[in-house]
Design a protein around this motif. Structure first.
Motif, PDB file in Angstrom:
ATOM      1  N   LEU A 308       0.992  -1.407  -0.054  1.00  0.00           N
ATOM      2  CA  LEU A 308       0.145   0.026   0.026  1.00  0.00           C
ATOM      3  C   LEU A 308       0.755   1.329  -0.073  1.00  0.00           C
ATOM      4  O   LEU A 308       1.874   1.409   0.800  1.00  0.00           O
ATOM      5  CB  LEU A 308      -0.810   0.096   1.173  1.00  0.00           C
ATOM      6  CG  LEU A 308      -1.869  -1.283   1.384  1.00  0.00           C
ATOM      7  CD1 LEU A 308      -2.797  -1.028   2.413  1.00  0.00           C
ATOM      8  CD2 LEU A 308      -2.631  -1.633   0.171  1.00  0.00           C
ATOM      9  N   HIS A 316       5.985   5.472  -1.699  1.00  0.00           N
ATOM     10  CA  HIS A 316       5.103   5.831  -2.961  1.00  0.00           C
ATOM     11  C   HIS A 316       5.837   6.092  -4.230  1.00  0.00           C
ATOM     12  O   HIS A 316       7.172   6.035  -3.949  1.00  0.00           O
ATOM     13  CB  HIS A 316       4.102   7.159  -2.531  1.00  0.00           C
ATOM     14  CG  HIS A 316       4.714   8.355  -2.157  1.00  0.00           C
ATOM     15  ND1 HIS A 316       5.545   9.122  -3.140  1.00  0.00           N
ATOM     16  CD2 HIS A 316       5.021   8.871  -1.183  1.00  0.00           C
ATOM     17  CE1 HIS A 316       6.012  10.122  -2.580  1.00  0.00           C
ATOM     18  NE2 HIS A 316       5.788  10.133  -1.316  1.00  0.00           N
ATOM     19  N   LEU A 373      -6.551   1.921  -4.401  1.00  0.00           N
ATOM     20  CA  LEU A 373      -7.444   0.859  -3.697  1.00  0.00           C
ATOM     21  C   LEU A 373      -8.691   1.137  -3.615  1.00  0.00           C
ATOM     22  O   LEU A 373      -9.615  -0.036  -3.660  1.00  0.00           O
ATOM     23  CB  LEU A 373      -6.709   0.650  -2.278  1.00  0.00           C
ATOM     24  CG  LEU A 373      -7.255  -0.465  -1.675  1.00  0.00           C
ATOM     25  CD1 LEU A 373      -6.869  -1.735  -2.050  1.00  0.00           C
ATOM     26  CD2 LEU A 373      -6.596  -0.378  -0.003  1.00  0.00           C
ATOM     27  N   PRO A 377     -12.339  -1.575  -0.346  1.00  0.00           N
ATOM     28  CA  PRO A 377     -10.993  -1.847  -1.154  1.00  0.00           C
ATOM     29  C   PRO A 377     -11.050  -2.679  -2.315  1.00  0.00           C
ATOM     30  O   PRO A 377     -11.835  -3.884  -2.126  1.00  0.00           O
ATOM     31  CB  PRO A 377     -10.197  -2.306  -0.092  1.00  0.00           C
ATOM     32  CG  PRO A 377     -10.706  -2.569   0.972  1.00  0.00           C
ATOM     33  CD  PRO A 377     -12.046  -1.991   0.897  1.00  0.00           C
ATOM     34  N   TYR A 379      -8.909  -5.502  -4.170  1.00  0.00           N
ATOM     35  CA  TYR A 379      -7.879  -6.386  -4.040  1.00  0.00           C
ATOM     36  C   TYR A 379      -7.455  -7.041  -5.403  1.00  0.00           C
ATOM     37  O   TYR A 379      -6.485  -7.709  -5.470  1.00  0.00           O
ATOM     38  CB  TYR A 379      -7.348  -7.078  -2.832  1.00  0.00           C
ATOM     39  CG  TYR A 379      -7.538  -6.387  -1.580  1.00  0.00           C
ATOM     40  CD1 TYR A 379      -6.164  -5.599  -1.137  1.00  0.00           C
ATOM     41  CD2 TYR A 379      -8.634  -6.143  -0.711  1.00  0.00           C
ATOM     42  CE1 TYR A 379      -6.234  -4.929   0.194  1.00  0.00           C
ATOM     43  CE2 TYR A 379      -8.644  -5.466   0.470  1.00  0.00           C
ATOM     44  CZ  TYR A 379      -7.254  -4.838   0.860  1.00  0.00           C
ATOM     45  OH  TYR A 379      -7.216  -4.133   1.973  1.00  0.00           O
ATOM     46  N   ILE A 414      -4.905   6.152  -1.016  1.00  0.00           N
ATOM     47  CA  ILE A 414      -4.012   5.009  -0.863  1.00  0.00           C
ATOM     48  C   ILE A 414      -3.813   4.313  -2.243  1.00  0.00           C
ATOM     49  O   ILE A 414      -4.952   3.951  -2.898  1.00  0.00           O
ATOM     50  CB  ILE A 414      -4.455   3.996   0.334  1.00  0.00           C
ATOM     51  CG1 ILE A 414      -4.228   4.781   1.567  1.00  0.00           C
ATOM     52  CG2 ILE A 414      -3.541   2.554   0.105  1.00  0.00           C
ATOM     53  CD1 ILE A 414      -4.671   3.851   2.731  1.00  0.00           C
ATOM     54  N   TYR A 416      -2.477   0.857  -4.543  1.00  0.00           N
ATOM     55  CA  TYR A 416      -2.352  -0.435  -4.382  1.00  0.00           C
ATOM     56  C   TYR A 416      -1.324  -1.078  -5.371  1.00  0.00           C
ATOM     57  O   TYR A 416      -1.627  -0.782  -6.527  1.00  0.00           O
ATOM     58  CB  TYR A 416      -3.473  -1.021  -4.315  1.00  0.00           C
ATOM     59  CG  TYR A 416      -3.892  -2.988  -4.352  1.00  0.00           C
ATOM     60  CD1 TYR A 416      -2.858  -3.429  -3.434  1.00  0.00           C
ATOM     61  CD2 TYR A 416      -4.502  -3.447  -5.186  1.00  0.00           C
ATOM     62  CE1 TYR A 416      -3.238  -4.823  -3.328  1.00  0.00           C
ATOM     63  CE2 TYR A 416      -4.476  -4.838  -5.289  1.00  0.00           C
ATOM     64  CZ  TYR A 416      -4.036  -5.416  -4.423  1.00  0.00           C
ATOM     65  OH  TYR A 416      -3.954  -6.760  -4.326  1.00  0.00           O
ATOM     66  N   THR A 453       3.193  -0.316   5.157  1.00  0.00           N
ATOM     67  CA  THR A 453       3.154  -0.739   3.574  1.00  0.00           C
ATOM     68  C   THR A 453       2.108  -1.904   3.394  1.00  0.00           C
ATOM     69  O   THR A 453       1.819  -2.099   2.190  1.00  0.00           O
ATOM     70  CB  THR A 453       4.502  -1.290   3.340  1.00  0.00           C
ATOM     71  OG1 THR A 453       5.042  -2.196   4.355  1.00  0.00           O
ATOM     72  CG2 THR A 453       5.461   0.060   3.413  1.00  0.00           C
ATOM     73  N   GLN A 538      -7.631  -1.458   9.649  1.00  0.00           N
ATOM     74  CA  GLN A 538      -8.611  -1.638   8.628  1.00  0.00           C
ATOM     75  C   GLN A 538      -9.726  -2.303   9.598  1.00  0.00           C
ATOM     76  O   GLN A 538      -9.467  -3.167  10.359  1.00  0.00           O
ATOM     77  CB  GLN A 538      -8.091  -2.729   7.665  1.00  0.00           C
ATOM     78  CG  GLN A 538      -9.214  -2.827   6.787  1.00  0.00           C
ATOM     79  CD  GLN A 538      -8.413  -3.633   5.389  1.00  0.00           C
ATOM     80  OE1 GLN A 538      -7.243  -4.414   5.685  1.00  0.00           O
ATOM     81  NE2 GLN A 538      -9.064  -3.433   4.253  1.00  0.00           N
TER      82      GLN A 538
END
Length: 576
Positions: A308, A316, A373, A377, A379, A414, A416, A453, A538
């Motif tokens: 992340l 980043h 994200l 979210p 994934y 954020i 991903y 992360t 989370q």
């Protein structure tokens, strides 16, 4: 109604963890044990109305890194926020024991580089009231937590403890060094360590880019640890393999460990882009091992492994560029303002990452595989949904589009960056090929590490939603199977025979879940660690209650204050 029990969970649908079909039943608890499952006529001093909900065993995560957090906090979140009631730490060959006073800064630096735990948090939080691994277990035995925790002996600290500076500088061990590592491994297991762990992956490095002490060791050193398990006659062996090697070579070492130790072996297992068919080859080898009577299983995560990224987080795409260094320590609002300045934008877009930690630069350099994200979210994006694909459609460069994405939501966005488990053109997680295979075990939550992360400890909620409740395209698993993967299987893999299923005599570790309301929120950064350190959290909805050793620890995701969790020393016996 007579009050015969400490707790009764009444009127729920029990999914017992064994894979058996669900049944409507009450569950009665006395002390820290389940004493009755069925129609409970007696009352409880405390009762939970589970009508319309399911009741499961508490979840077990065998791959975490709470080695430090458990010494300064009583709540092992984020795992305990997602129904986990037992964790195993000390994975990947890293940890804080054994360590002499002179070696402590090195262990902190290693954990910062490998597990993304801020140095200042560890420096302020770790009490260091131990030297040897048995000393560390004694320190842990005095701790109280919201869940149970077990510890493994990590290879890198052990190597440095035995070899000193030679161990840190990757010199080969002497015969005497190997004998001492073997002796200390057996000593740790006899004192209550549940296993020993090592890592061979290039990604595990100090913050300055030097490899972790365990990475380049010869096989005979790893096998000395296996010999220690054999001497103790107990324990498991956990390993992160060098996935840059051919699969046959990776397996050869796993096979040798299992042979030498006579104990169960597990390893980090995923689908790698470099060897797209490698996982099938490995499963073939594991089948062969089973035919030989060896217990080797792959640890799998039910969603893609990934990082992340964001302006509030450790990494980043522009964090390692030279011009970013003066901005890194600014408060978020000031950082966003500076990044919006045209000159700053031009400089950063013209630069490339520069950092001695090669894995960090690898994460941030591949601009083709970055996604927003989102909340909730996502994934499991398709490669065509990447920010780079969106940029090309708009006639912009991927770097420009990613730069703007980072500034969204006033810098709280954020991104991903999936790192593995790509199936076809989609990041699918371990997929049906690995998920629930009888030679794999669900794990890799990594709770207590990668504070800024990774936030994978929420995988139980993800499994129960994406792979079970919301699965509509034939990919799904049944509720009974999903619960078995989260409970009975990982408990069995560690020798925890007293938990992982709902039956009379078993430890009263339980979850009450409202499947319809089960919802996984997007991770977000909070600043609640020691010294104001940052980590990702989370949340999840739908956890009506979590029970640990008979005590209700969470109601609707809110901690009750109960701290029944304790250190587990070694395997746990089944009820008589």
């Amino acid at each position: 109604m007579a009050r015969e029990f400490d707790l009764v969970i009444r009127g729920g649908t029990v999914v017992d963890g064994t894979g058996a079909e669900q049944v409507d039943a009450d569950v009665a608890v006395l002390g820290d044990r389940i004493v009755e499952v069925g129609t409970v006529t007696g009352g409880g001093r405390e009762e939970i109305d589970a009508a319309g909900a399911i009741v499961t065993p508490g979840f077990v995560d065998v791959h975490t890194h709470y080695d430090g957090q458990v010494t300064w906090e009583n709540r092992l979140s984020p795992s305990s926020n997602h129904g986990v009631t037992t964790v195993v730490m000390g994975n990947c060959g890293v940890g804080f024991a054994p360590a002499r006073a002179a070696e402590r800064p090195m262990m902190i630096s290693l954990m910062e580089g490998v597990e993304d735990i801020p140095e200042v948090v560890m420096a302020e939080g770790l009490p260091w009231n131990w030297e040897s691994f048995p000393d560390y277990l004694e320190a842990l035995a005095a701790r109280e937590a919201d869940i149970d925790f077990a510890a493994q002996l990590p290879h890198s600290p052990l190597r440095v403890y035995v070899m000193g500076k030679r161990g840190a500088e990757l010199e080969p061990p002497t015969t005497g060094d190997l004998a001492e590592m073997r002796r200390l491994t057996a000593q740790a297991i006899r004192a209550g360590a549940v296993g020993v762990s090592t890592s061979r992956t290039y990604a595990h490095r100090f913050t300055d880019g030097r490899p972790a002490p365990s990475i380049h060791t010869e096989d005979e050193e790893v096998l000395a640890l296996a010999d220690g398990l054999r001497d103790a006659g107990a324990g498991v062996f956990q390993m992160v393999p060098n996935t840059r090697l051919p699969v046959a070579e990776q397996y050869a070492l796993l096979h040798a460990i299992a042979r030498r130790s006579g104990r169960p072996v597990s390893f980090t297992f995923m689908q790698h882009e470099e060897q797209p068919g490698g996982w099938r080859e490995m499963l073939g080898h594991l089948d062969q091992a089973r035919a030989e009577g060896l217990a080797i299983r792959g640890q799998v995560l039910p969603r893609p492994t990934g990082a992340l990224l964001g302006l509030e987080l450790s990494l980043h795409p522009f964090a390692l560029n030279p011009s970013y260094a003066p901005l890194a320590g600014l408060p978020l609002a000031e950082k966003v303002a500076a990044l919006r300045e045209p000159q700053t934008r031009r400089r950063l877009l013209a630069e490339t990452p520069a950092h001695p930690h090669a894995f960090f630069t690898h994460i941030v350099s591949d601009l083709e595989r970055m996604f927003v994200l989102g909340d909730p979210p996502n994934y499991n994006p398709a490669a065509s949904d990447s920010i780079a694909a969106r940029a090309r459609a708009a006639g912009r460069s991927p770097a420009e589009e990613i730069y703007e994405a980072l500034l969204a939501r006033d810098g709280h966005e954020i991104l991903y960056r999936p790192l593995g488990n790509l199936v076809g053109a989609r990041f699918e997680g371990s997929g049906r090929d690995l998920l629930g295979h009888d030679l794999t075990v669900l794990a890799l939550g990594d709770g207590g590490a990668h504070y800024s992360t990774i936030c994978d400890a929420a995988y139980p909620t993800y499994l129960l939603t994406y792979w079970m409740r919301d699965a509509t395209d034939g990919r799904g698993v049944t509720l009974a199977h999903a619960v078995r993967l989260l409970t009975f299987e990982p408990a069995r893999a560690m020798g925890f025979a007293d938990r992982g299923r709902i039956a009379a005599g078993m430890r009263a570790d339980l979850n009450v879940l409202d499947l319809e309301r089960l919802h996984l929120h997007a991770p977000r950064a909070v600043y609640d660690l020691r010294a104001g350190g940052r980590r990702l959290v989370q949340r999840a909805d739908g956890y009506v209650a979590t029970v640990k050793s008979g005590a209700v620890t969470y109601r609707e995701g809110v901690h009750t204050g109960a701290l029944p969790g304790r250190l587990l020393r070694g395997a746990q016996s089944a009820p008589a």
